[in-house]
Design a protein around this motif. Structure first.
Motif, PDB file in Angstrom:
ATOM      1  N   CYS A  98       4.750 -22.963 -46.750  1.00 12.22           N
ATOM      2  CA  CYS A  98       4.509 -24.398 -46.917  1.00 12.22           C
ATOM      3  C   CYS A  98       5.796 -25.189 -47.098  1.00 12.22           C
ATOM      4  O   CYS A  98       5.789 -26.411 -47.039  1.00 12.22           O
ATOM      5  N   ASP A 103       7.518 -25.387 -49.891  1.00 13.56           N
ATOM      6  CA  ASP A 103       7.712 -25.836 -51.276  1.00 13.56           C
ATOM      7  C   ASP A 103       8.866 -25.071 -51.925  1.00 13.56           C
ATOM      8  O   ASP A 103       9.109 -23.908 -51.612  1.00 13.56           O
ATOM      9  N   CYS A 118       3.556 -28.157 -54.465  1.00 12.52           N
ATOM     10  CA  CYS A 118       2.158 -28.347 -54.849  1.00 12.52           C
ATOM     11  C   CYS A 118       1.995 -28.300 -56.375  1.00 12.52           C
ATOM     12  O   CYS A 118       2.876 -27.824 -57.102  1.00 12.52           O
TER      13      CYS A 118
HETATM   14 FE1  FES Z   1       3.423 -24.461 -51.342  1.00 12.14          FE
HETATM   15 FE2  FES Z   1       1.796 -24.087 -53.254  1.00 12.14          FE
HETATM   16  S1  FES Z   1       1.307 -24.940 -51.300  1.00 12.14           S
HETATM   17  S2  FES Z   1       3.811 -23.384 -53.162  1.00 12.14           S
END
Ligand code: FES
Length: 144
Positions: A37, A39, A62
């Protein structure tokens, strides 16, 4: 805690993060990311005598990953490096609840995995520094 209480606990950590921010003079800092993702989280540690004396984090991502950063900082302050290395998914289940961790395990363990990798990095750097001191000592002995 029941499911609702876990969710409120997570939201509180996300909205009012503990120990969030860059740390000057950290003994080790390391960024980690979730490739799925994008992140990110960065963990900062000060270490005295193989024990975490200060910890902070910063990141973007998130709710679960960033709440995880906040929770992990509270969890590991004062623990030894060996104790932190023994934590795992089971620890995050205790902190966040089974349901959340089962459905979002990468998010839930991002901060903990990053802090454990930071400890590995810290130990590796210290070993290399000690070896280079030894090498200097050998050189001096040899030259004399
Ligand atoms: Fe990326 Fe949670 S969606 S760490």
């Amino acid at each position: 805690m029941d499911r609702q209480e876990y969710i409120e606990y997570l939201l509180d950590h996300f909205q009012n993060p503990r120990n969030r921010g860059r740390m000057e003079g950290a003994d080790v800092q390391l960024g980690g990311g979730n490739p799925g993702c994008g992140d990110l989280i960065t963990m900062y540690l000060k270490i005295d005598d193989d024990r975490v004396s200060e910890v902070s984090f910063e990141g973007e991502g998130c709710t679960i990953s960033q709440a995880g950063g906040s929770i992990v900082t509270e969890l590991i302050e004062g623990l030894t490096l060996d104790e932190i290395k023994e934590l795992g998914t089971h620890t995050m289940k205790e902190e966040m609840g089974d349901d959340v961790v089962k459905s979002r395990v990468r998010c839930a363990t991002l901060a903990l995995g990053t802090v454990q990798a930071a400890i590995d990095q810290y130990r590796k750097d210290r070993t290399l520094a000690a070896l280079s001191q030894d090498a200097k000592g050998l050189k001096v002995t040899f030259e004399n």
